[in-house]
Design an enzyme around this catalytic site. Structure first.
Site, PDB file in Angstrom:
ATOM      1  N   CYS A   2       0.810  -1.216   0.000  1.00  0.00           N
ATOM      2  CA  CYS A   2       0.000   0.000   0.000  1.00  0.00           C
ATOM      3  C   CYS A   2       0.852   1.279   0.000  1.00  0.00           C
ATOM      4  CB  CYS A   2      -0.880   0.048   1.236  1.00  0.00           C
ATOM      5  SG  CYS A   2      -1.898  -1.400   1.425  1.00  0.00           S
ATOM      6  N   ARG A  27       5.173   0.147  -5.861  1.00  0.00           N
ATOM      7  CA  ARG A  27       5.067  -0.659  -4.642  1.00  0.00           C
ATOM      8  C   ARG A  27       4.091  -1.817  -4.826  1.00  0.00           C
ATOM      9  NH1 ARG A  27       6.745   2.162  -0.021  1.00  0.00           N
ATOM     10  NH2 ARG A  27       5.185   1.240   1.324  1.00  0.00           N
ATOM     11  N   TRP A  76      -2.900  -2.679  -1.588  1.00  0.00           N
ATOM     12  CA  TRP A  76      -2.496  -4.033  -1.960  1.00  0.00           C
ATOM     13  C   TRP A  76      -3.239  -4.934  -0.982  1.00  0.00           C
ATOM     14  CZ3 TRP A  76       0.080  -8.381  -0.061  1.00  0.00           C
ATOM     15  CH2 TRP A  76       0.601  -9.261  -1.027  1.00  0.00           C
ATOM     16  N   ASN A 100      -1.517   1.810   5.675  1.00  0.00           N
ATOM     17  CA  ASN A 100      -0.587   0.822   5.133  1.00  0.00           C
ATOM     18  C   ASN A 100      -0.176  -0.074   6.295  1.00  0.00           C
ATOM     19  OD1 ASN A 100       1.541  -0.574   3.973  1.00  0.00           O
ATOM     20  ND2 ASN A 100       2.941   1.177   3.970  1.00  0.00           N
ATOM     21  N   GLY A 101      -0.194  -1.401   6.103  1.00  0.00           N
ATOM     22  CA  GLY A 101       0.194  -2.322   7.173  1.00  0.00           C
ATOM     23  C   GLY A 101      -0.950  -3.243   7.532  1.00  0.00           C
ATOM     24  N   GLU A 480      18.545 -16.769  -8.592  1.00  0.00           N
ATOM     25  CA  GLU A 480      18.098 -15.423  -8.932  1.00  0.00           C
ATOM     26  C   GLU A 480      17.562 -15.375 -10.360  1.00  0.00           C
ATOM     27  OE1 GLU A 480      17.178 -13.028  -7.488  1.00  0.00           O
ATOM     28  OE2 GLU A 480      17.323 -11.299  -8.794  1.00  0.00           O
ATOM     29  N   LYS A 484      13.765 -14.239 -11.261  1.00  0.00           N
ATOM     30  CA  LYS A 484      13.537 -13.092 -12.146  1.00  0.00           C
ATOM     31  C   LYS A 484      12.585 -13.478 -13.263  1.00  0.00           C
ATOM     32  CE  LYS A 484      14.524 -10.597 -10.481  1.00  0.00           C
ATOM     33  NZ  LYS A 484      14.868 -10.009  -9.254  1.00  0.00           N
ATOM     34  N   GLU A 487       8.865 -14.234 -11.970  1.00  0.00           N
ATOM     35  CA  GLU A 487       8.054 -13.120 -11.444  1.00  0.00           C
ATOM     36  C   GLU A 487       7.536 -12.181 -12.522  1.00  0.00           C
ATOM     37  OE1 GLU A 487      11.881 -10.765  -9.567  1.00  0.00           O
ATOM     38  OE2 GLU A 487       9.958 -10.374  -8.694  1.00  0.00           O
ATOM     39  N   HIS A 503      18.456 -36.933  -8.793  1.00  0.00           N
ATOM     40  CA  HIS A 503      17.755 -37.454  -7.612  1.00  0.00           C
ATOM     41  C   HIS A 503      16.264 -37.180  -7.685  1.00  0.00           C
ATOM     42  CE1 HIS A 503      21.598 -38.546  -5.986  1.00  0.00           C
ATOM     43  NE2 HIS A 503      22.029 -37.361  -6.381  1.00  0.00           N
ATOM     44  N   LYS A 602       6.402  -4.110  -4.244  1.00  0.00           N
ATOM     45  CA  LYS A 602       7.833  -3.808  -4.185  1.00  0.00           C
ATOM     46  C   LYS A 602       8.361  -3.927  -2.757  1.00  0.00           C
ATOM     47  CE  LYS A 602      11.774  -2.376  -5.822  1.00  0.00           C
ATOM     48  NZ  LYS A 602      12.535  -3.394  -6.561  1.00  0.00           N
TER      49      LYS A 602
HETATM   50  C1  F6R Z   1      12.256  -9.850  -6.507  1.00  0.00           C
HETATM   51  C2  F6R Z   1      12.280  -8.955  -5.371  1.00  0.00           C
HETATM   52  C3  F6R Z   1      11.910  -9.505  -4.050  1.00  0.00           C
HETATM   53  C4  F6R Z   1      12.660  -8.745  -2.929  1.00  0.00           C
HETATM   54  C5  F6R Z   1      12.147  -9.199  -1.558  1.00  0.00           C
HETATM   55  C6  F6R Z   1      12.907  -8.527  -0.440  1.00  0.00           C
HETATM   56  O1  F6R Z   1      12.676  -9.217  -7.674  1.00  0.00           O
HETATM   57  O2  F6R Z   1      12.543  -7.793  -5.511  1.00  0.00           O
HETATM   58  O3  F6R Z   1      12.130 -10.872  -3.968  1.00  0.00           O
HETATM   59  O4  F6R Z   1      14.019  -8.989  -3.062  1.00  0.00           O
HETATM   60  O5  F6R Z   1      10.791  -8.913  -1.443  1.00  0.00           O
HETATM   61  O6  F6R Z   1      12.754  -7.150  -0.517  1.00  0.00           O
HETATM   62  P1  F6R Z   1      13.758  -6.178   0.222  1.00  0.00           P
HETATM   63  O7  F6R Z   1      15.087  -6.320  -0.454  1.00  0.00           O
HETATM   64  O8  F6R Z   1      13.173  -4.822   0.055  1.00  0.00           O
HETATM   65  O9  F6R Z   1      13.828  -6.622   1.656  1.00  0.00           O
END
Ligand code: F6R
Length: 607
Positions: A2, A27, A76, A100-101, A480, A484, A487, A503, A602
């Site tokens: 949010c 976000r 969100w 937010n929260g 990673e 990537k 997502e 395995h 985000k």
């Molecule tokens: C994926 C991504 C997330 C963040 C995760 C932690 O591209 O960005 O997996 O890495 O939500 O977020 P932070 O780094 O803000 O703690």
């Protein structure tokens, strides 16, 4: 997650709120709304499920609230599906709020208020907070807010307006982030600095349970007992350009291109006489020598950066490193305490699980080191030691440049640790540092040739599922690469340690299934090639990311992305680039919303 914006000043408040919310879109959200005091001093609310444009369309149809003060929100969904009725702002009668929260004890409060005859229109915890504020309202907003937050458990940032206090905006926070922007004859509240940068660079960081009051005379801040306090005014070092797309089609592509600069900004101030120097971050060789074991705790991409950190630190410094997912660490009663170092990696510095993991580590007597990108964020403020990554604002939900600088910091840390414990000498340390310093230029060159990754991506768009494989550091990197891709392209993928395929997982391989194999580590190269041949002979379409100098046999790979030569240990700095680009172009080819993938936020400020 949010986003909150609030405004008091002389501009058209609705325009400012919408502009601010658009800067917080990164976000992640699924509905939006605003509440504005109109020219008759009445609160006008407009809200809508879906993108900000839906809200704008609705206001174009129903009439736009015109006034100079109000609050806005992108939601969100947590409690209750995304819908018009669950969108914020929520009203308790005389009080209207955005939030937010998560209010963890909302059920108890709802039951309590229901018994008193209060009714609810939405499924949200936010409406419960609005109704509680209204129930407690005694004519004094500050007293009412102070009293009410004593009853709220969980995390929250609230923007609050009272019908009988027109053109005044109140704000309070616990755990969830909130800043107060200060301009000339105008003031703002926002979940993050980019929302106000079009108007001002000056802001206050609100601390837990502090209450901000914004009116025509400016900003006043009170503690939770209602006593006025003075705070340090901060100045953002980002400008509006830093949060624009700068001619790129997507923020993600821009941020991939910003990686060389981000690395330079992050590592150069921490190198002195060719050696790492983290003293300014509170880290000295003497401190490092004392740690018997290291934990790296983080979520998602940041956790993957921790995996690279583990391999490099263990290899160089011979100190045991455990990498933990923050949401697991915090609940598994980890064996951690005095003499241990817990490193928390977080781009936003506000991730709820990472924050809770840090609190636990501190409680158990461990020392904490935060590696954080967002200045002044909760994790940055609360850790014992702090290394800022200087990536600048990362807007695309899929993290790229933040990961890059997180691993760059992990390298510096590992070099310093290895030197401190005597596992390497100064000459070797200088060699490693100077190799790290070469990587920005090498990445710049890699980014000049994106055609191969575009071609590889075009071959992936019809895939239902694929595998990323590698060994050692290549395995850490595969994690990673896989995240990537999934997502932003919505194609299922898994990363596997190449030696583990036999395995069980190899049964998934079928004709034409793409397998992205990362093979940059010389000592493991032959072994990975054998694993590649195993999947290839079972029909897999193999995309090999390896050194350019390697010429694969026809039975090894269908496509190859070649990387320049570099020390094995530092190859992840280069190899991640094609993995990011493959994910990016696959998403573009599929016509997805690259920067705002579905269901994702985000900054994950709730559990
Ligand atoms: C994926 C991504 C997330 C963040 C995760 C932690 O591209 O960005 O997996 O890495 O939500 O977020 P932070 O780094 O803000 O703690």
């Amino acid at each position: 997650m949010c986003g909150i914006v609030g405004y008091v000043g002389n501009r058209d408040c609705t325009d400012v709120l919408i502009n601010g919310l658009s800067k917080l879109e990164y976000r992640g959200y699924d509905s939006a709304g605003i509440a504005v005091f109109d020219n008759n001093q009445k609160i006008r609310v407009a809200k809508s499920k879906g993108r900000l444009q839906n809200l704008i369309d609705r206001m174009n149809q129903d009439g736009k609230p015109i006034g100079n003060a109000g609050i806005g929100h992108t939601r969100w969904a947590t409690h209750g599906e995304p819908s018009d009725v669950n969108s914020h702002p929520h009203s308790g009668g005389r009080v209207t709020i955005v939030h937010n929260g998560i209010i963890e004890n909302y059920k108890q409060i709802k039951d309590y208020l229901s018994d008193k005859g209060v009714s609810f229109a939405s499924d949200t915890d936010t409406e419960v907070a609005a109704k509680l504020l209204d129930y407690n309202y005694n004519g004094s907003p500050i007293e009412t807010i102070s009293e009410t937050i004593r009853d709220l458990e969980g995390s929250y940032a609230l923007g609050v307006i009272f019908a009988d206090h027109p053109n005044v905006v109140y704000a309070v926070r616990k755990e969830s982030p909130l800043i107060v922007g200060v301009g000339k004859d105008e003031s703002f509240i926002a979940s993050d600095v980019p929302a106000v940068l079009d108007y001002t660079k000056n802001y206050y960081l609100l601390d837990h349970e502090e209450i901000a009051v914004l009116d025509k005379t400016g900003v006043k801040i009170f503690d939770s007992f209602g006593r006025k306090i003075e705070k340090e005014l901060k100045t953002a070092d980002w400008d509006v350009e830093a949060i624009g797309k700068g001619g790129y089609e997507h923020f993600m592509l821009k941020e991939i291109h910003e990686q060389p600069t981000a690395i330079r900004n992050t590592i150069m101030p921490r190198i002195k006489d060719g050696l790492p120097n983290l003293e300014e971050c509170g880290i000295t060789p003497e401190t490092l020598k004392k740690f018997r074991q290291i934990f790296i705790v983080a979520c998602g991409t940041a956790m993957h950066a921790g995996m690279v950190g583990k391999y490099v630190t263990e290899k160089l410094a011979r100190v045991p490193v455990v990498v933990d997912i923050a949401s697991e660490f915090r609940y598994r009663d980890p064996i951690v305490g005095e003499g241990d170092l817990v490193i928390i990696i977080s781009q936003s510095g506000e991730t709820a699980d990472s924050k809770a993991a840090m609190h636990l580590a501190k409680k158990k007597g461990a020392k904490t080191l935060a590696i954080v990108n967002a200045m002044g964020s909760s994790i940055a403020r609360e850790a014992d030691m702090l290394i800022y990554t200087h990536a600048g604002p990362e807007i695309a939900v899929a993290s790229t440049k933040a990961y890059m600088v997180q691993i760059a910091v992990m390298y510096l840390f590992a070099f310093e640790m290895a030197l401190a414990v005597g596992a390497i000498d100064e000459t070797e340390c200088k060699r490693l540092v100077s190799t790290l310093m070469e990587t920005p230029d090498m990445i710049e060159k890699l980014l000049e040739h994106k055609e191969t990754t575009q071609y590889i991506a075009s071959s992936l768009i019809t895939a239902d599922s694929l595998l990323y494989i590698g060994r050692g550091l290549d395995y850490a990197l595969s994690m990673e690469g896989s995240l990537k891709l999934k997502e932003i392209s919505y194609i299922h993928s898994e990363s596997y340690a190449a030696g583990e395929l036999k395995h069980g997982t190899i049964s998934l391989i079928h004709d034409g299934m793409p397998v992205i194999a990362v093979a940059t580590q010389s000592d493991l190269f032959e072994k990975t090639i054998s694993n590649i041949q195993e999947v290839k002979s079972r029909g897999a379409k193999v995309i090999l990311v390896c050194r350019d100098s390697y010429q694969p046999e026809p039975n090894t790979a269908d496509m190859k992305f070649g990387l320049p030569d570099l020390d094995d240990l530092l190859m992840p700095m280069l190899a991640v680039v094609p993995l990011q680009l493959i994910a990016y172009y696959t998403s573009v080819h599929k016509g997805n919303d690259v920067d705002k993938p579905r269901n994702l936020a985000k900054s994950v400020t709730v559990e």
